[in-house]
Design an enzyme around this catalytic site. Structure first.
Site, PDB file in Angstrom:
ATOM      1  N   TRP A  11      -0.635 -63.745  -7.790  1.00 28.05           N
ATOM      2  CA  TRP A  11      -0.689 -62.416  -8.367  1.00 28.05           C
ATOM      3  C   TRP A  11      -1.000 -62.473  -9.854  1.00 28.05           C
ATOM      4  O   TRP A  11      -1.844 -61.735 -10.356  1.00 28.05           O
ATOM      5  CB  TRP A  11       0.624 -61.710  -8.099  1.00 28.05           C
ATOM      6  CG  TRP A  11       0.678 -60.234  -8.361  1.00 28.05           C
ATOM      7  CD1 TRP A  11       1.724 -59.558  -8.898  1.00 28.05           C
ATOM      8  CD2 TRP A  11      -0.317 -59.234  -8.070  1.00 28.05           C
ATOM      9  NE1 TRP A  11       1.453 -58.212  -8.970  1.00 28.05           N
ATOM     10  CE2 TRP A  11       0.203 -57.981  -8.456  1.00 28.05           C
ATOM     11  CE3 TRP A  11      -1.596 -59.276  -7.514  1.00 28.05           C
ATOM     12  CZ2 TRP A  11      -0.501 -56.786  -8.330  1.00 28.05           C
ATOM     13  CZ3 TRP A  11      -2.309 -58.084  -7.379  1.00 28.05           C
ATOM     14  CH2 TRP A  11      -1.770 -56.871  -7.776  1.00 28.05           C
ATOM     15  N   LYS A 101       7.852 -57.410  -8.025  1.00 29.96           N
ATOM     16  CA  LYS A 101       8.492 -56.471  -7.102  1.00 29.96           C
ATOM     17  C   LYS A 101       9.827 -57.057  -6.641  1.00 29.96           C
ATOM     18  O   LYS A 101       9.844 -58.023  -5.889  1.00 29.96           O
ATOM     19  CB  LYS A 101       7.579 -56.204  -5.903  1.00 29.96           C
ATOM     20  CG  LYS A 101       6.233 -55.589  -6.296  1.00 29.96           C
ATOM     21  CD  LYS A 101       5.292 -55.486  -5.107  1.00 29.96           C
ATOM     22  CE  LYS A 101       3.950 -54.888  -5.527  1.00 29.96           C
ATOM     23  NZ  LYS A 101       2.988 -54.795  -4.399  1.00 29.96           N
ATOM     24  N   GLY A 129       1.727 -51.315  -6.151  1.00 31.14           N
ATOM     25  CA  GLY A 129       0.849 -50.622  -5.213  1.00 31.14           C
ATOM     26  C   GLY A 129       0.326 -51.554  -4.138  1.00 31.14           C
ATOM     27  O   GLY A 129       0.599 -52.759  -4.150  1.00 31.14           O
ATOM     28  N   SER A 131      -1.645 -54.052  -2.671  1.00 30.10           N
ATOM     29  CA  SER A 131      -2.592 -55.009  -3.263  1.00 30.10           C
ATOM     30  C   SER A 131      -2.233 -56.443  -2.904  1.00 30.10           C
ATOM     31  O   SER A 131      -1.169 -56.930  -3.300  1.00 30.10           O
ATOM     32  CB  SER A 131      -2.594 -54.856  -4.792  1.00 30.10           C
ATOM     33  OG  SER A 131      -1.260 -54.850  -5.283  1.00 30.10           O
ATOM     34  N   LYS A 184       9.739 -51.959   0.037  1.00 22.33           N
ATOM     35  CA  LYS A 184       8.775 -52.102   1.148  1.00 22.33           C
ATOM     36  C   LYS A 184       8.734 -53.529   1.667  1.00 22.33           C
ATOM     37  O   LYS A 184       8.386 -53.761   2.841  1.00 22.33           O
ATOM     38  CB  LYS A 184       7.388 -51.607   0.704  1.00 22.33           C
ATOM     39  CG  LYS A 184       6.777 -52.340  -0.486  1.00 22.33           C
ATOM     40  CD  LYS A 184       6.030 -53.606  -0.119  1.00 22.33           C
ATOM     41  CE  LYS A 184       5.575 -54.343  -1.345  1.00 22.33           C
ATOM     42  NZ  LYS A 184       4.873 -55.618  -1.025  1.00 22.33           N
ATOM     43  N   ASP A 237       1.895 -49.019  -0.299  1.00 21.81           N
ATOM     44  CA  ASP A 237       2.285 -50.426  -0.203  1.00 21.81           C
ATOM     45  C   ASP A 237       3.017 -50.702   1.101  1.00 21.81           C
ATOM     46  O   ASP A 237       2.912 -51.789   1.686  1.00 21.81           O
ATOM     47  CB  ASP A 237       3.177 -50.780  -1.394  1.00 21.81           C
ATOM     48  CG  ASP A 237       2.982 -52.214  -1.866  1.00 21.81           C
ATOM     49  OD1 ASP A 237       2.240 -52.962  -1.199  1.00 21.81           O
ATOM     50  OD2 ASP A 237       3.557 -52.583  -2.904  1.00 21.81           O
ATOM     51  N   THR A 241       1.835 -53.679   3.699  1.00 20.58           N
ATOM     52  CA  THR A 241       2.706 -54.828   3.923  1.00 20.58           C
ATOM     53  C   THR A 241       3.243 -54.894   5.343  1.00 20.58           C
ATOM     54  O   THR A 241       3.521 -55.970   5.856  1.00 20.58           O
ATOM     55  CB  THR A 241       3.882 -54.797   2.921  1.00 20.58           C
ATOM     56  OG1 THR A 241       3.395 -54.462   1.631  1.00 20.58           O
ATOM     57  CG2 THR A 241       4.564 -56.136   2.844  1.00 20.58           C
ATOM     58  N   ASN A 249       5.846 -61.193   3.987  1.00 22.85           N
ATOM     59  CA  ASN A 249       7.104 -60.610   4.454  1.00 22.85           C
ATOM     60  C   ASN A 249       7.038 -60.262   5.932  1.00 22.85           C
ATOM     61  O   ASN A 249       7.976 -60.533   6.685  1.00 22.85           O
ATOM     62  CB  ASN A 249       7.430 -59.366   3.622  1.00 22.85           C
ATOM     63  CG  ASN A 249       7.849 -59.714   2.208  1.00 22.85           C
ATOM     64  OD1 ASN A 249       8.947 -60.186   1.966  1.00 22.85           O
ATOM     65  ND2 ASN A 249       6.962 -59.495   1.257  1.00 22.85           N
ATOM     66  N   GLU A 274       9.379 -62.473  -0.939  1.00 21.43           N
ATOM     67  CA  GLU A 274      10.224 -61.724  -1.872  1.00 21.43           C
ATOM     68  C   GLU A 274      11.205 -60.796  -1.171  1.00 21.43           C
ATOM     69  O   GLU A 274      12.277 -60.479  -1.705  1.00 21.43           O
ATOM     70  CB  GLU A 274       9.344 -60.916  -2.824  1.00 21.43           C
ATOM     71  CG  GLU A 274      10.078 -60.244  -3.963  1.00 21.43           C
ATOM     72  CD  GLU A 274      10.670 -61.216  -4.973  1.00 21.43           C
ATOM     73  OE1 GLU A 274      11.865 -61.083  -5.278  1.00 21.43           O
ATOM     74  OE2 GLU A 274       9.932 -62.094  -5.461  1.00 21.43           O
TER      75      GLU A 274
END
Length: 325
Positions: A11, A101, A129, A131, A184, A237, A241, A249, A274
């Protein structure tokens, strides 16, 4: 603008590439000096294999030198290490931008609030967002949101990142944007569990929809605005995801749904997605705020108490019936 990117993972590197291509003078810092040498040579095979990177940016393994003179510092640091890095920014006058995040377990704080604690006079923003880093690095059209309590700060950061392939909106609800981006990840684990158990689209669509209501309820209790969760950092998001095969995730949840233990998964992938630490943080904070979060609770129990995934689903769907909120 002179910008320092802290964290040369997928990222951080992808966003640094956006900033460099926008004409900014970018310096990347990371604790891994070997990684920095590779990035300086135009590659990051560990995190972005096959992606050609700029070579006209700088890398700097010395933290003080990396942030020295920076007008903007972007933090792409895992949430568990975020506070440690934030403490080293006390003397920096730069605009501070979190792209991390997560929710800190011990305090329940978002990343922007941690920054505010150590840099009370700085301009602070957060970017979040739908991405995936690889798609951003490839220049695939992506849309995110930049938030700050100050619209002027949000406008400044928006201008740094915005380009045809990376459209960025702005918001003054920084808490809502951060909570959406963090929560999320937990829901994506639940979506993956559904996939791993072999359930269909009906199941996942219903779960994701109810999860959005849960995220909004949680966020409002923590000071966020309800409408933010219908935007890019919430609904946007969440969709990405929960439904994409690229989501780490969702993949973690799928393995749990197929019967693997979290210990076995961690043995093969020591750095878990995460959503794993965030589930613990959100579960604890929801208890403190007395907010009902049944999906987050079940994910926590699967991750940290070894609860059987089928039993978790059964307990969710057999709760007392209620009106839709």
């Amino acid at each position: 603008m002179k910008i320092s990117m802290l964290g040369a993972g997928a990222w951080g590197t992808a966003l640094a590439k956006v900033l460099q291509e926008n004409g900014n003078a970018v310096t990347l810092w990371d604790i891994n000096a070997d990684l920095l040498r590779e990035v300086q040579a135009g590659r990051n095979e560990k995190y972005l294999p096959g992606i050609k990177l700029p070579v006209d940016w700088k890398t700097e393994p010395d933290f003080a030198k990396a942030i020295g003179g920076a007008e903007c510092v972007v933090l792409a640091i895992p949430s568990q290490a975020f506070r440690e890095v934030a403490t080293r920014l006390k003397s920096s006058p730069a605009i501070l931008v979190s792209v991390t995040k997560g929710i800190e377990f011990e305090t329940g704080e978002t990343m922007s609030r941690i920054l505010r604690e150590y840099a009370p006079g700085n301009r602070i923003a957060a970017v979040s967002g739908p991405s995936f880093a690889r798609e951003v690095a490839m220049g695939i059209p992506t849309t995110v949101v930049c938030a700050s309590e100050s619209d002027g700060t949000a406008r400044t950061v928006q201008g740094l990142f915005h380009r045809p392939e990376f459209r960025i909106y702005r918001s003054t609800d920084i808490l809502g944007v951060e909570y959406g981006g963090a929560l999320k990840n937990i829901i994506a684990i639940a979506a993956g569990v559904s996939d791993g158990l072999g359930y269909g689209d009906n199941t996942k669509a219903g779960m994701v929809t109810r999860a959005l209501s849960e995220m909004r309820r949680f966020g409002v209790a923590c000071g966020a605005q309800a409408e933010t969760f219908a935007g890019l950092s919430g609904l946007g998001d969440l969709m990405l995801t929960c439904f994409s095969k690229q989501s780490r995730n969702r993949s973690l949840g799928e393995r749990i749904g197929k019967g693997e233990t979290i210990e076995a998964i961690q043995a093969s992938h020591p750095k878990l997605a995460e959503g794993h630490p965030t589930a613990r943080s959100a579960h604890r904070l929801a208890r403190e705020k007395k907010v009902p979060v049944p999906i987050i609770d079940e994910v926590f129990k699967m991750l940290y108490e070894g609860k059987n995934p089928k039993q978790a689903v059964r307990d969710l769907v057999t709760r007392e019936s209620k009106a839709e909120d």
